[in-house]
Motif scaffolding. Structure first.
Motif, PDB file in Angstrom:
ATOM      1  N   ALA A  35       0.829  -1.215   0.000  1.00 10.68           N
ATOM      2  CA  ALA A  35       0.000   0.000   0.000  1.00 10.68           C
ATOM      3  C   ALA A  35       0.859   1.259   0.000  1.00 10.68           C
ATOM      4  O   ALA A  35       0.585   2.225  -0.721  1.00 10.68           O
ATOM      5  CB  ALA A  35      -0.942  -0.015   1.195  1.00 10.68           C
ATOM      6  N   ALA A  36       1.909   1.247   0.831  1.00  9.65           N
ATOM      7  CA  ALA A  36       2.772   2.432   0.917  1.00  9.65           C
ATOM      8  C   ALA A  36       3.453   2.697  -0.421  1.00  9.65           C
ATOM      9  O   ALA A  36       3.641   3.847  -0.830  1.00  9.65           O
ATOM     10  CB  ALA A  36       3.799   2.248   2.025  1.00  9.65           C
ATOM     11  N   TRP A  37       3.837   1.632  -1.117  1.00 12.61           N
ATOM     12  CA  TRP A  37       4.503   1.806  -2.402  1.00 12.61           C
ATOM     13  C   TRP A  37       3.523   2.278  -3.470  1.00 12.61           C
ATOM     14  O   TRP A  37       3.881   3.058  -4.352  1.00 12.61           O
ATOM     15  CB  TRP A  37       5.185   0.494  -2.822  1.00 12.61           C
ATOM     16  N   ALA A  38       2.278   1.814  -3.387  1.00  7.83           N
ATOM     17  CA  ALA A  38       1.266   2.257  -4.345  1.00  7.83           C
ATOM     18  C   ALA A  38       0.987   3.744  -4.176  1.00  7.83           C
ATOM     19  O   ALA A  38       0.672   4.439  -5.140  1.00  7.83           O
ATOM     20  CB  ALA A  38      -0.016   1.447  -4.163  1.00  7.83           C
ATOM     21  N   ALA A  39       1.138   4.226  -2.949  1.00  9.52           N
ATOM     22  CA  ALA A  39       0.914   5.647  -2.698  1.00  9.52           C
ATOM     23  C   ALA A  39       2.096   6.489  -3.182  1.00  9.52           C
ATOM     24  O   ALA A  39       1.952   7.680  -3.454  1.00  9.52           O
ATOM     25  CB  ALA A  39       0.696   5.879  -1.203  1.00  9.52           C
TER      26      ALA A  39
END
Lengths: 92, 292
Positions: free
Chosen positions: B245-249
């Motif tokens: 999720a953090a990387w998608a953001a």
């Protein structure tokens, strides 16, 4: 926890035999899928690194995390004793 | 397309900790402007060894597709200087920065990518930070990244414990201390399967997580390609890894999980062609052809 019934271990035996053979790069059918098939001491390839790789393969295959503090050398004495350990973990 | 042998060059780079061995795969065909230039950050210890074949196959496939690849051996690993007990996380970050700088100098203008495998993915993610020379990196390729450095150490602690069990020692006595609280630098390291982990390396690994660097203003968002393998006997995971999720953001994220053996730890040396294909396709999609 309630100890796993022998029936569930018996259904696991063929799968466990296959997983061990695969994890240790043994020929197929090397390990008869029976409770009394000896492991530790009878399978020279089953050293500590192989045990670790087998534990990891079990975790991957069943989607569980095994608790090493519940292991003993007896866990790996036969396919049946390993099966009992795995079915007890699965029952949690 | 001329039929020619792949051009691979073995060399030593002058890394701060000492000579760093690296393999450079030149993009094909000879003279082509590379679509990208990728630095591979290998896995830890025995996982690195078991993954050599897959890393070589992937590097070759990328080179044949017009991508330059550099495979350095981190300090204390492979053919580089130093013993494994000399390995330190900050030295490894410097090694990655050195490799990036060298590769960019070979291929000016080529988008720089970091490709990290397992614990190497954690190192690659940290190397993206500007403080570690990562500002110029245009994208991140992750193979089976670990979410936390501590996940890299569990198999080693398990190995120590199992070795103790089989030698007849009770479980509690065979657990080697990982780090002492507040005394990390002086607590003992760890020895397992012929590898000696220095306490500082253990401490660093325990503190690292797979998080993207803070987004810098005016920085184009970096794409992340994240590829995992799952046991073929199990269905594909339906939920993306928590860390994704953090990387998608932080930028465009392409995540996929393919069925295949965990080649970095399997007894046989396994090859997973599907992973090679998926990786090459994803990278080429992210890096269009360039003309000098």
């Amino acid at each position: 926890m309630v100890p796993a019934a022998p029936a569930s271990t018996d259904t696991l035996l063929p799968l466990l035999a296959a997983l061990i053979q695969q994890a240790l790069a043994l020929p197929p059918d090397r390990l008869p899928a029976q409770r009394d098939t000896p492991l530790l001491g009878a399978v020279p390839e089953l050293d500590s690194m192989a045990v670790v790789s087998l534990l990891t393969a079990l975790e991957d295959r069943f989607g569980i995390t095994l608790d090493e503090s519940e292991l003993s050398a007896e866990t790996f004495s036969t396919l049946g004793s390993l099966g009992d350990f795995v079915s007890a973990q699965l029952a949690r | 397309m001329q039929a020619s042998l792949p051009r691979v060059q073995a060399l030593y780079l002058q890394a701060p900790a000492g000579p760093m061995f690296a393999l450079h795969h030149a993009p094909a065909p000879a003279g082509v402007t590379p679509r990208a230039a990728v630095v591979f950050v290998h896995a830890l210890a025995e996982e690195m060894n078991k993954s050599r074949r897959m890393a070589a196959l992937q590097a070759r496939a990328l080179a044949q597709a017009g991508v330059a690849v550099l495979q350095p051996d981190l300090h204390g690993c492979g053919d580089s200087s130093g013993d494994f007990v000399d390995a330190r996380w900050p030295l490894w970050l410097q090694d990655v920065a050195c490799a990036l700088a060298w590769l960019q100098a070979q291929h000016p203008g080529a988008p720089l990518w970091l490709w990290g495998h397992r614990a190497g993915a954690l190192l690659a993610a940290q190397a993206l930070h500007a403080a570690h020379g990562g500002s110029a990196v245009a994208g991140l390729l992750l193979w089976q990244p670990l979410a936390r450095g501590d996940d890299a150490l569990r198999p080693w602690r398990r190995m120590q414990q199992v070795a103790g069990l089989l030698a007849g020692r009770p479980p509690a006595a065979s657990l080697a201390p990982a780090t002492g609280s507040g005394a990390a630098a002086t607590s003992p390291g760890m020895q397992a399967a012929g590898y000696a982990f220095h306490a500082e390396l253990l401490h660093a690994l325990q503190g690292v997580q797979l998080t993207p660097p803070p987004a810098a203003a005016l920085q184009p968002a970096r794409p992340t390609i994240w590829l995992d393998l799952h046991d073929p006997g199990m269905p594909a995971p339906t939920v993306a890894p928590a860390a994704a999720a953090a990387w998608a953001a932080a930028g465009p994220l392409h995540h996929a999980s393919l069925p295949g053996p965990a080649f970095w730890r399997s007894t046989d040396i396994d090859e997973v062609p599907a992973l090679i294909d998926a990786t090459t396709r994803a990278l080429l999609q992210a890096c269009p052809p360039r003309h000098a």
